[in-house]
Design a protein around this motif. Structure first.
Motif, PDB file in Angstrom:
ATOM      1  N   GLU A 105       0.822  -1.213   0.000  1.00  0.00           N
ATOM      2  CA  GLU A 105       0.000   0.000   0.000  1.00  0.00           C
ATOM      3  C   GLU A 105       0.853   1.259   0.000  1.00  0.00           C
ATOM      4  OE1 GLU A 105      -2.740  -0.172   3.267  1.00  0.00           O
ATOM      5  OE2 GLU A 105      -3.836  -1.839   2.321  1.00  0.00           O
ATOM      6  N   THR A 106       1.981   1.203   0.718  1.00  0.00           N
ATOM      7  CA  THR A 106       2.788   2.424   0.833  1.00  0.00           C
ATOM      8  C   THR A 106       4.100   2.344   0.055  1.00  0.00           C
ATOM      9  OG1 THR A 106       3.615   1.497   2.890  1.00  0.00           O
ATOM     10  CG2 THR A 106       1.905   3.185   3.071  1.00  0.00           C
ATOM     11  N   VAL A 107       4.508   1.130  -0.287  1.00  0.00           N
ATOM     12  CA  VAL A 107       5.793   0.992  -0.959  1.00  0.00           C
ATOM     13  C   VAL A 107       5.564   0.505  -2.384  1.00  0.00           C
ATOM     14  CG1 VAL A 107       8.094  -0.033  -0.828  1.00  0.00           C
ATOM     15  CG2 VAL A 107       6.779   0.352   1.264  1.00  0.00           C
ATOM     16  N   ASP A 108       6.282   1.089  -3.315  1.00  0.00           N
ATOM     17  CA  ASP A 108       6.160   0.692  -4.713  1.00  0.00           C
ATOM     18  C   ASP A 108       6.948  -0.605  -4.933  1.00  0.00           C
ATOM     19  OD1 ASP A 108       5.724   0.613  -7.380  1.00  0.00           O
ATOM     20  OD2 ASP A 108       7.187   2.179  -7.881  1.00  0.00           O
ATOM     21  N   LEU A 109       6.205  -1.713  -4.998  1.00  0.00           N
ATOM     22  CA  LEU A 109       6.843  -3.027  -5.159  1.00  0.00           C
ATOM     23  C   LEU A 109       6.093  -3.813  -6.224  1.00  0.00           C
ATOM     24  CD1 LEU A 109       7.279  -4.023  -1.410  1.00  0.00           C
ATOM     25  CD2 LEU A 109       9.143  -3.495  -2.987  1.00  0.00           C
ATOM     26  N   PRO A 110       6.754  -4.745  -6.893  1.00  0.00           N
ATOM     27  CA  PRO A 110       6.041  -5.522  -7.902  1.00  0.00           C
ATOM     28  C   PRO A 110       4.921  -6.362  -7.278  1.00  0.00           C
ATOM     29  CG  PRO A 110       8.267  -6.362  -7.577  1.00  0.00           C
ATOM     30  CD  PRO A 110       8.174  -5.096  -6.817  1.00  0.00           C
ATOM     31  N   ALA A 111       3.862  -6.629  -8.053  1.00  0.00           N
ATOM     32  CA  ALA A 111       2.773  -7.475  -7.576  1.00  0.00           C
ATOM     33  C   ALA A 111       3.294  -8.900  -7.413  1.00  0.00           C
ATOM     34  CB  ALA A 111       1.621  -7.457  -8.562  1.00  0.00           C
ATOM     35  N   TYR A 112       2.725  -9.605  -6.476  1.00  0.00           N
ATOM     36  CA  TYR A 112       3.175 -10.983  -6.252  1.00  0.00           C
ATOM     37  C   TYR A 112       2.041 -11.945  -6.554  1.00  0.00           C
ATOM     38  CZ  TYR A 112       0.442 -10.862  -1.969  1.00  0.00           C
ATOM     39  OH  TYR A 112      -0.598 -10.776  -1.076  1.00  0.00           O
ATOM     40  N   ILE A 113       2.392 -13.204  -6.686  1.00  0.00           N
ATOM     41  CA  ILE A 113       1.351 -14.222  -6.797  1.00  0.00           C
ATOM     42  C   ILE A 113       1.580 -15.290  -5.726  1.00  0.00           C
ATOM     43  CG2 ILE A 113       0.694 -14.007  -9.227  1.00  0.00           C
ATOM     44  CD1 ILE A 113       2.769 -16.352  -9.683  1.00  0.00           C
ATOM     45  N   ASP A 114       0.480 -15.900  -5.298  1.00  0.00           N
ATOM     46  CA  ASP A 114       0.571 -17.039  -4.401  1.00  0.00           C
ATOM     47  C   ASP A 114       0.314 -18.255  -5.268  1.00  0.00           C
ATOM     48  OD1 ASP A 114       0.149 -19.138  -2.684  1.00  0.00           O
ATOM     49  OD2 ASP A 114      -0.963 -17.957  -1.205  1.00  0.00           O
ATOM     50  N   ARG A 115       1.371 -19.011  -5.500  1.00  0.00           N
ATOM     51  CA  ARG A 115       1.232 -20.066  -6.504  1.00  0.00           C
ATOM     52  C   ARG A 115       0.524 -21.316  -5.997  1.00  0.00           C
ATOM     53  NH1 ARG A 115       6.935 -20.232  -9.321  1.00  0.00           N
ATOM     54  NH2 ARG A 115       7.621 -20.099  -7.178  1.00  0.00           N
ATOM     55  N   GLN A 116       0.164 -21.300  -4.685  1.00  0.00           N
ATOM     56  CA  GLN A 116      -0.584 -22.465  -4.240  1.00  0.00           C
ATOM     57  C   GLN A 116      -2.058 -22.162  -4.061  1.00  0.00           C
ATOM     58  OE1 GLN A 116       1.067 -24.803  -0.955  1.00  0.00           O
ATOM     59  NE2 GLN A 116       2.631 -25.324  -2.422  1.00  0.00           N
ATOM     60  N   ASP A 117      -2.463 -20.962  -4.429  1.00  0.00           N
ATOM     61  CA  ASP A 117      -3.878 -20.657  -4.351  1.00  0.00           C
ATOM     62  C   ASP A 117      -4.426 -20.554  -5.761  1.00  0.00           C
ATOM     63  OD1 ASP A 117      -6.381 -19.903  -3.800  1.00  0.00           O
ATOM     64  OD2 ASP A 117      -5.852 -18.316  -2.385  1.00  0.00           O
ATOM     65  N   PRO A 118      -4.940 -21.664  -6.297  1.00  0.00           N
ATOM     66  CA  PRO A 118      -5.382 -21.667  -7.690  1.00  0.00           C
ATOM     67  C   PRO A 118      -6.563 -20.731  -7.926  1.00  0.00           C
ATOM     68  CG  PRO A 118      -6.023 -23.682  -6.580  1.00  0.00           C
ATOM     69  CD  PRO A 118      -5.181 -22.927  -5.624  1.00  0.00           C
ATOM     70  N   GLU A 119      -7.312 -20.465  -6.859  1.00  0.00           N
ATOM     71  CA  GLU A 119      -8.478 -19.604  -7.069  1.00  0.00           C
ATOM     72  C   GLU A 119      -8.064 -18.143  -7.161  1.00  0.00           C
ATOM     73  OE1 GLU A 119     -11.393 -20.857  -4.152  1.00  0.00           O
ATOM     74  OE2 GLU A 119     -10.846 -22.890  -4.698  1.00  0.00           O
ATOM     75  N   LEU A 120      -6.803 -17.910  -6.824  1.00  0.00           N
ATOM     76  CA  LEU A 120      -6.187 -16.606  -7.034  1.00  0.00           C
ATOM     77  C   LEU A 120      -7.071 -15.434  -6.664  1.00  0.00           C
ATOM     78  CD1 LEU A 120      -4.101 -16.634 -10.299  1.00  0.00           C
ATOM     79  CD2 LEU A 120      -3.371 -16.244  -7.970  1.00  0.00           C
ATOM     80  N   ASP A 121      -7.575 -15.478  -5.494  1.00  0.00           N
ATOM     81  CA  ASP A 121      -8.337 -14.301  -5.105  1.00  0.00           C
ATOM     82  C   ASP A 121      -7.524 -13.550  -4.086  1.00  0.00           C
ATOM     83  OD1 ASP A 121      -8.993 -16.623  -3.321  1.00  0.00           O
ATOM     84  OD2 ASP A 121      -9.754 -14.943  -2.152  1.00  0.00           O
ATOM     85  N   LYS A 122      -7.359 -12.316  -4.342  1.00  0.00           N
ATOM     86  CA  LYS A 122      -6.638 -11.509  -3.373  1.00  0.00           C
ATOM     87  C   LYS A 122      -7.472 -10.264  -3.138  1.00  0.00           C
ATOM     88  CE  LYS A 122      -3.042 -12.159  -5.865  1.00  0.00           C
ATOM     89  NZ  LYS A 122      -1.804 -11.748  -6.520  1.00  0.00           N
ATOM     90  N   PRO A 123      -8.564 -10.430  -2.407  1.00  0.00           N
ATOM     91  CA  PRO A 123      -9.517  -9.337  -2.288  1.00  0.00           C
ATOM     92  C   PRO A 123      -8.874  -8.057  -1.768  1.00  0.00           C
ATOM     93  CG  PRO A 123      -9.907 -11.029  -0.636  1.00  0.00           C
ATOM     94  CD  PRO A 123      -8.931 -11.580  -1.597  1.00  0.00           C
ATOM     95  N   GLU A 124      -8.037  -8.220  -0.753  1.00  0.00           N
ATOM     96  CA  GLU A 124      -7.492  -7.016  -0.137  1.00  0.00           C
ATOM     97  C   GLU A 124      -6.558  -6.264  -1.082  1.00  0.00           C
ATOM     98  OE1 GLU A 124      -9.051  -9.358   3.110  1.00  0.00           O
ATOM     99  OE2 GLU A 124      -7.756  -9.855   1.424  1.00  0.00           O
ATOM    100  N   GLN A 125      -6.017  -6.987  -2.057  1.00  0.00           N
ATOM    101  CA  GLN A 125      -5.061  -6.346  -2.928  1.00  0.00           C
ATOM    102  C   GLN A 125      -5.743  -5.382  -3.903  1.00  0.00           C
ATOM    103  OE1 GLN A 125      -2.558  -9.306  -4.606  1.00  0.00           O
ATOM    104  NE2 GLN A 125      -0.773  -7.972  -4.626  1.00  0.00           N
ATOM    105  N   GLU A 126      -7.003  -5.703  -4.236  1.00  0.00           N
ATOM    106  CA  GLU A 126      -7.640  -4.882  -5.245  1.00  0.00           C
ATOM    107  C   GLU A 126      -8.561  -3.800  -4.677  1.00  0.00           C
ATOM    108  OE1 GLU A 126      -8.442  -8.240  -7.949  1.00  0.00           O
ATOM    109  OE2 GLU A 126      -6.329  -8.072  -7.422  1.00  0.00           O
ATOM    110  N   GLY A 127      -8.953  -3.981  -3.426  1.00  0.00           N
ATOM    111  CA  GLY A 127      -9.836  -2.984  -2.829  1.00  0.00           C
ATOM    112  C   GLY A 127     -11.242  -3.099  -3.377  1.00  0.00           C
ATOM    113  N   ASP A 128     -11.997  -4.043  -2.836  1.00  0.00           N
ATOM    114  CA  ASP A 128     -13.335  -4.258  -3.358  1.00  0.00           C
ATOM    115  C   ASP A 128     -14.290  -3.172  -2.912  1.00  0.00           C
ATOM    116  OD1 ASP A 128     -13.112  -6.717  -4.756  1.00  0.00           O
ATOM    117  OD2 ASP A 128     -12.594  -7.573  -2.805  1.00  0.00           O
ATOM    118  N   GLU A 129     -15.338  -3.061  -3.673  1.00  0.00           N
ATOM    119  CA  GLU A 129     -16.382  -2.150  -3.237  1.00  0.00           C
ATOM    120  C   GLU A 129     -17.299  -2.907  -2.293  1.00  0.00           C
ATOM    121  OE1 GLU A 129     -18.096  -0.784  -6.941  1.00  0.00           O
ATOM    122  OE2 GLU A 129     -15.979  -0.724  -7.544  1.00  0.00           O
TER     123      GLU A 129
END
Lengths: 394, 552
Positions: free
Chosen positions: B524-548
Motif C-alpha cells: 500500500e505504501t511501498v512501490d513493489l512488484p505485484a506478487y502471486i501465491d502459486r498455491q492458491d489456484p483460485e487466485l483471489d486476493k480481495p485485499e489487494q484490489e480494494g473491493d467495493e
C-alpha cells in the motif's frame, strides 16, 4: 422471575439470535457476486453483530445460572453441552473476525443450533454438586476443555465447507457417499430432538423393574415407547407398549430404545428432505459453499487446530490430571473419558504431523478435521451414555 | 562424504538440497521443482543422507514422520480397544478364573476373547509399553534429526539469495519499479515498523520475524520426554507410594505406607442435601433423584511418632486435626491422604444378658467388643460367661464347625459357655443373630440386648515425588506448543537482480493468509512488484484490489 427462569429465557434469546444470524450469513453469500465481494458484505457484518448479541445472552444464561446454583454450570450433560455450543459460537466469532468468511458462519451456526437443541433434551433442572465435583477445578478444567474442543470443532466446520464445495456431487464416489453420511448424521441428531420432544409433550412414561448386571433388582423409567426391554423386565405400567424383545443385562435397553427412535425419526426426516430436494443434501448445500475460497477454508481449518490444540491439551489433559489427583488421588486412571481425551489428543497430534511433513492439505486435511470432530462428539455422547465410568454424571 | 560446493562458493554438507547461504537448488530434485520444498530449509538431514549401516537404518526408521504417525495411530487404536469393556482394575474379581468368569458372564464369547487376548489389562500389557517406548524413541530421534541442521541453516542464511531460490518460492513477484533505491529504503522502514528484523546487503533485503517459533516443536517434544521420564521414575522405590487402609471410628492406627505417622479416625460423616437447607433451586432435582450426597468427611487427628522412641511405645506427638473431604486430602511430608470409600454402621460391640429361661430373670449383662473380644466375662454374682468361639462373619457350618468367611463383623456368631452358681460345670450355647442353638436343653440362655455401630472410612495414601517432574514436563510442552503454534516464522526477501528488476519473495511455515495480508499492507505504501501465491489456484486476493462494499 427468579434467576433460573431468567437464565432459561436468555438461552432462548441466544437460540433465536443464532437462527436469525444464519439467515444473514446466507444473505451475505447470496447477495455477493463473488468471494471478493462478500468479505466486505454488510449482510455479513449484521450477521456477526446478531451472533455477538446471541453470544452475550448465552454468557448471560451461563452466569445467571451460576449465580442461581452457586457453582459453574458445567456439571451435567445439559450444562456441558450448552457450554460447548456457546464456546463454538465464541470460537466462530474469533475466526470470523480474523478471516471474514460468511460461509463459515452459514455452517457453524446451524451446527451450534443442533448442539444446543441436543443439550436441552437432557434434564435441565439445577442439580446440587456431588462431593467429587465440589472444587474450583470444575470450572477451570471443564471450561478450558470446552473452549479447546470448540475451537477444534471450527476446524471441522471449515473442513465441511471445503468438502461440500469441492466434492463432485454429480459423480458417484467414496467422498460423495461420506459427505452425505455426515449430512445424514446431522439429520439424525435432529431426529433425536424431534422424537424426544414429541414424547415429552405427550408426557410418555413407562416404568419397569428389571435385574441389572450385578444381578440386583432395579427400576427404570422410559420416556419413549419401549422397543426393547431390560433384562428380565416386568412392566409396572402394563397399559403401555410391551417391548419387542428382552435384552441381556449389559445393554441398557432404555437408551437403545431412544437411539432407535432417533434413528427412525431422523431417517424419515432425511427421506422427506431428499424427496423434496430430489438430490443429495450435500448437493443442496453446495451452492452455499461455492463462493468460499478453498485455500482459505483449508487455512482456517488448520489455524483452528493450531489455536485449539494447546488449549485442549491444557484443559483436557493437564488441568484434568491436576484435578484428578486432588479428587481421585491419582492423576491418571485409564477411565474411559480420560482415555478418549488422550485419543482425541493423539489424533490431532497425528493430524499436525501429517499436515506438516506429509503435506496432507486440502481434502485429506478436511476429512481429518471432520473425523476429529466425530471423536470429540463420541467422547461427549457415547462415552458418557454408553461406556459408564467415573465421568458419568448425567 | 564429500562436501557440495555451491556456485556461490559456500561448502555445504553432503545431502544438502538448497545452499545454506544463497539458497541455490543443489539436488536434482530441487532443481526440477517448481516450488522448492522449504521444510528444514533444504538442509542435510542425517536420515536422508546416510542409509547403509544398521545404525543408519534404525535412525532412519525412528526419524521418519510416517513411522511416528503410525506409532501414534497404534497407541490410539490400542487405547480405544481398552475402553470397549471395563479394564481389570474396575472389575470386582481377584483371580484369573474370577476375571474370566466376569467377562464371559457379562459379555459372552467376545468378553472371553477380550480376556484371553489380554485386552482386559491393556494399559499394563507389554505391547502397550513397547509402543509408548517406541513413541518416545521416535520423538527423540526425529527431533534431533531435524533440529540440528535446521538451526545451522537458519544461522548461516545470507541476505542476498540467488534468483533461482527466489523464483521457486510460493509467494513470488518480479517487475520494475520507478525508483528501486527508494522502494528498498521505504520497504526497510515499513518492515521494521511491522516488527521484522531487517538485514540489508547491497540492494537486497531479508526481513525476518518470529524465528523462535521454529523451535516450538522441539521444545514441546522435550516436554513430552520429561513427562514420560517422570512416569518411568515411579518404578523406583521411594518415589511412589500408593496404599489403601480402612480406619474405623475411634481407631488409631499406623498409616500404611507412611512409616512414623499415625492417624486417628474421630468421626466419619456422610451428609445428604436436605430439602430444607438446600437452596430452593435444587428442589426439583432432589425430588427427581431422591437423595444426593453433599459430603463425605472423616475428622482425623494426625500424630507423629517421636524420633528415637521404641516401636510400639506410646510416644505420639500430635501434628494436626483435619477434616478429610473428597477434593480436600490431608497433606503432610509429601504424603496425601484421600477420602475414597466408606462403610456405614459396622457392628462395634454387642451387649447380652444372661437369663434364667424359666424365671426370665437376668443374672447380669456383658458387652463384647467385636474388634477385641475377651475370653471370659465375669458378671460379678458368681456367674461367668466364657467365649469358646467367635465367628465375626458367620456363613453356616462347614465340616461340622461354624465358618467365618471374613474377619469383618458383618454377621457375628459366638459359642458361649455359661457358668452359673446352679450349673457350675457350665452350659454351652451357640448364639448368632436371630438364632440360638443348644446341644442339649439348657436352663440358662444368652439374650441379645443392644448393639453399637460405627462407620468406617476408606482412605488412600499416596506419595508421588514425580508429580513435579510431570508438571514440569507439561509446562515445557505447553510453552513449546504455544511458541510453535501461536507465532509463525515469516521471511520476506526483496532484491534487485542483475538486470535491474526488483524481485520479491516470501515464506512462512504456516498461516499464509496473514503473511499475504502483511505484504498487501507493505504494498500500500511501498512501490513493489505485484506478487502471486502459486498455491492458491483460485487466485483471489480481495485485499489487494480494494473491493467495493456490496449492499443491495
Amino acid at each position: 422471575m427468579d434467576l433460573v427462569a431468567i437464565s432459561s429465557n436468555l438461552l432462548l434469546v441466544s437460540f433465536i439470535a443464532y437462527l436469525v444470524a444464519t439467515l444473514f450469513f446466507g444473505g451475505a453469500i447470496k447477495k455477493s457476486k463473488s468471494e471478493k465481494a462478500y468479505h466486505n458484505s454488510k449482510w455479513g457484518t449484521i450477521g456477526l453483530v446478531i451472533t455477538i448479541i446471541g453470544f452475550l445472552t448465552h454468557l448471560g444464561y451461563f452466569f445467571t445460572r451460576w449465580a442461581a446454583s452457586g457453582h459453574a454450570p458445567l456439571s451435567n450433560m445439559f450444562e456441558f453441552t450448552t457450554a460447548f455450543g456457546m464456546m463454538l459460537i465464541g470460537a466462530f466469532i474469533m475466526l470470523y473476525i480474523i478471516y471474514r468468511t460468511p460461509s463459515l458462519g452459514l455452517f457453524a451456526l446451524p451446527v451450534a443450533i443442533i448442539i444446543i437443541s441436543y443439550a436441552t433434551m437432557f434434564p435441565t433442572e439445577v442439580t446440587p454438586l456431588i462431593p467429587a465435583l465440589q472444587s474450583k477445578w470444575l470450572f477451570i478444567h471443564v471450561i478450558t476443555t470446552v473452549i479447546g474442543e470448540s475451537i477444534l470443532a471450527i476446524s471441522a466446520i471449515a473442513g465441511l465447507v471445503f468438502l461440500v464445495k469441492n466434492i463432485d456431487m454429480t459423480k458417484k464416489s467414496k467422498s460423495r457417499f461420506w459427505i452425505e453420511a455426515v449430512m445424514y448424521t446431522l439429520i439424525l441428531v435432529l431426529g433425536f430432538v424431534v422424537s424426544s420432544t414429541t414424547f415429552k409433550v405427550m408426557d410418555y412414561e413407562a416404568e419397569f423393574t428389571y435385574i441389572n448386571k450385578d444381578e440386583v433388582p432395579a427400576e427404570i423409567t422410559y420416556h419413549v415407547p419401549p422397543l426393547f426391554g431390560m433384562n428380565e423386565y416386568e412392566a409396572m405400567t402394563p397399559d403401555k407398549m410391551t417391548p419387542w424383545v428382552e435384552l441381556p443385562p449389559i445393554i441398557n435397553a432404555q437408551k437403545l430404545s431412544s437411539l432407535v427412535w432417533s434413528i427412525a425419526v431422523g431417517s424419515v426426516l432425511y427421506v422427506l428432505l431428499r424427496l423434496i430436494a430430489r438430490k443429495p443434501l450435500a448437493a443442496v448445500f453446495q451452492p452455499l459453499a461455492k463462493k468460499a475460497n478453498s485455500q482459505l477454508m483449508d487455512e482456517i481449518g488448520y489455524r483452528a487446530v493450531l489455536i485449539g490444540f494447546p488449549v485442549f491439551t491444557l484443559g483436557a489433559l493437564i488441568f484434568a490430571m491436576i484435578w484428578a489427583h486432588e479428587a481421585w488421588s491419582r492423576f491418571w486412571g485409564w477411565d474411559p473419558k480420560e482415555v478418549w481425551a488422550l485419543i482425541t489428543w493423539l489424533f490431532y497430534a497425528a493430524f499436525l504431523h501429517l499436515r506438516l511433513s506429509k503435506g496432507w492439505e486440502g481434502k485429506k486435511s478436511a476429512w481429518l478435521a471432520v473425523i476429529g470432530f466425530v471423536i470429540i462428539m463420541f467422547n461427549l455422547i457415547a462415552v458418557n451414555l454408553i461406556i459408564a465410568g467415573l465421568h458419568s454424571y448425567a | 562424504m564429500s562436501k557440495i560446493k555451491c556456485q556461490c562458493g559456500h561448502e555445504n554438507p553432503y545431502g544438502t538440497e538448497l545452499c545454506e547461504k544463497c539458497g541455490r537448488p543443489l539436488s536434482e530434485k530441487a532443481k526440477k521443482s517448481d516450488i522448492v520444498d522449504m521444510r528444514y530449509e533444504g538442509s542435510s538431514r542425517r536420515s536422508q543422507t546416510y542409509k547403509s549401516s544398521i545404525i543408519d537404518k534404525i535412525w532412519n526408521f525412528f526419524s521418519s514422520v510416517k513411522i511416528g504417525v503410525s506409532i501414534i495411530a497404534a497407541v490410539l487404536i490400542t487405547s480405544a480397544i481398552g475402553t470397549i469393556f471395563p479394564q481389570k482394575f474396575y472389575v470386582p474379581a481377584t483371580t484369573p478364573e474370577g476375571y474370566l468368569e466376569y467377562y464371559e458372564r457379562l459379555y459372552g464369547t467376545v468378553g472371553k476373547l477380550y480376556y484371553q487376548l489380554g485386552f482386559y489389562d491393556m494399559y499394563n500389557s507389554w505391547w502397550f509399553k513397547v509402543l509408548v517406548g517406541m513413541l518416545a524413541t521416535s520423538i527423540i530421534i526425529a527431533s534431533i534429526d531435524r533440529v540440528v541442521p535446521l538451526y545451522k541453516s537458519l544461522k548461516k542464511q545470507r541476505t542476498r539469495r540467488h534468483p533461482s531460490f527466489m523464483k521457486r518460492q510460493r509467494i513470488f513477484g518480479e517487475g520494475d519499479v520507478q525508483n528501486t533505491e527508494e522502494s528498498l529504503a521505504k520497504a526497510e522502514e515499513k518492515l521494521k515498523a511491522m516488527r521484522y528484523n531487517v538485514k540489508i546487503e547491497n540492494g537486497a533485503i531479508l526481513a525476518e520475524k518470529y524465528r523462535f517459533s521454529r523451535w516450538g516443536p522441539y521444545v514441546n517434544h522435550v516436554g513430552l520426554i520429561i513427562f514420560i521420564s517422570g512416569v518411568l521414575l515411579r518404578g523406583i522405590p521411594g518415589f511412589y507410594v500408593d496404599e489403601a487402609m480402612w480406619l474405623r471410628e475411634g481407631e488409631t492406627r499406623n498409616i500404611v505406607g507412611a512409616p512414623g505417622y499415625v492417624l486417628e479416625n474421630k468421626k466419619f460423616t456422610l451428609e445428604n442435601y436436605s430439602k430444607e437447607e438446600a437452596e430452593k433451586v435444587f428442589g426439583e432435582a432432589l425430588e427427581k433423584n431422591g437423595a444426593i450426597v453433599k459430603s463425605y468427611t472423616t475428622d482425623v487427628t494426625l500424630y507423629k511418632q517421636n524420633e528415637g522412641a521404641l516401636p510400639g511405645s506410646e510416644s505420639l506427638e500430635k501434628v494436626e486435626d483435619y477434616a478429610i473431604n473428597v477434593n480436600k486430602p490431608l497433606k503432610f511430608d509429601g504424603y496425601n491422604v484421600f477420602q475414597m470409600d466408606y462403610k456405614l454402621d459396622e457392628l462395634k460391640n454387642m451387649t447380652f444378658h444372661l437369663v434364667n429361661k424359666s424365671s426370665e430373670e437376668s443374672l447380669g449383662e456383658f458387652t463384647v467388643d467385636l474388634s477385641d473380644p475377651e475370653k471370659e466375662y465375669d458378671l460379678g454374682n458368681g456367674s461367668t460367661v466364657n467365649m469358646l468361639g467367635f465367628y465375626p462373619d458367620y456363613d453356616g457350618i462347614k465340616d461340622g464347625e461354624p465358618y467365618s468367611k471374613s474377619p469383618v463383623p458383618n454377621n457375628p456368631a459366638f459359642i458361649f459357655q455359661m457358668n452359673t452358681p446352679d450349673k457350675p460345670e457350665g452350659e454351652k450355647s451357640f448364639v448368632a443373630i436371630r438364632q440360638t442353638l443348644e446341644v442339649e436343653e439348657n436352663d440358662y440362655a444368652i439374650k441379645f440386648a443392644a448393639a453399637e455401630t460405627r462407620n468406617i472410612s476408606g482412605l488412600t495414601i499416596r506419595k508421588d515425588k514425580t508429580l513435579y517432574i510431570l508438571l514440569f514436563g507439561g509446562l515445557v510442552f505447553m510453552i513449546g506448543v504455544i511458541q510453535g503454534m501461536y507465532w509463525q516464522h515469516r521471511r520476506v526477501w526483496i532484491q534487485e537482480d542483475t538486470k535491474g528488476h526488483l524481485l520479491i519473495a516470501a515464506h512462512t511455515n504456516k498461516n499464509w493468509f496473514s503473511l499475504r495480508k502483511e505484504l498487501d499492507t507493505l504494498r500500500e505504501t511501498v512501490d513493489l512488484p505485484a506478487y502471486i501465491d502459486r498455491q492458491d489456484p483460485e487466485l483471489d486476493k480481495p485485499e489487494q484490489e480494494g473491493d467495493e462494499e456490496i449492499w443491495t
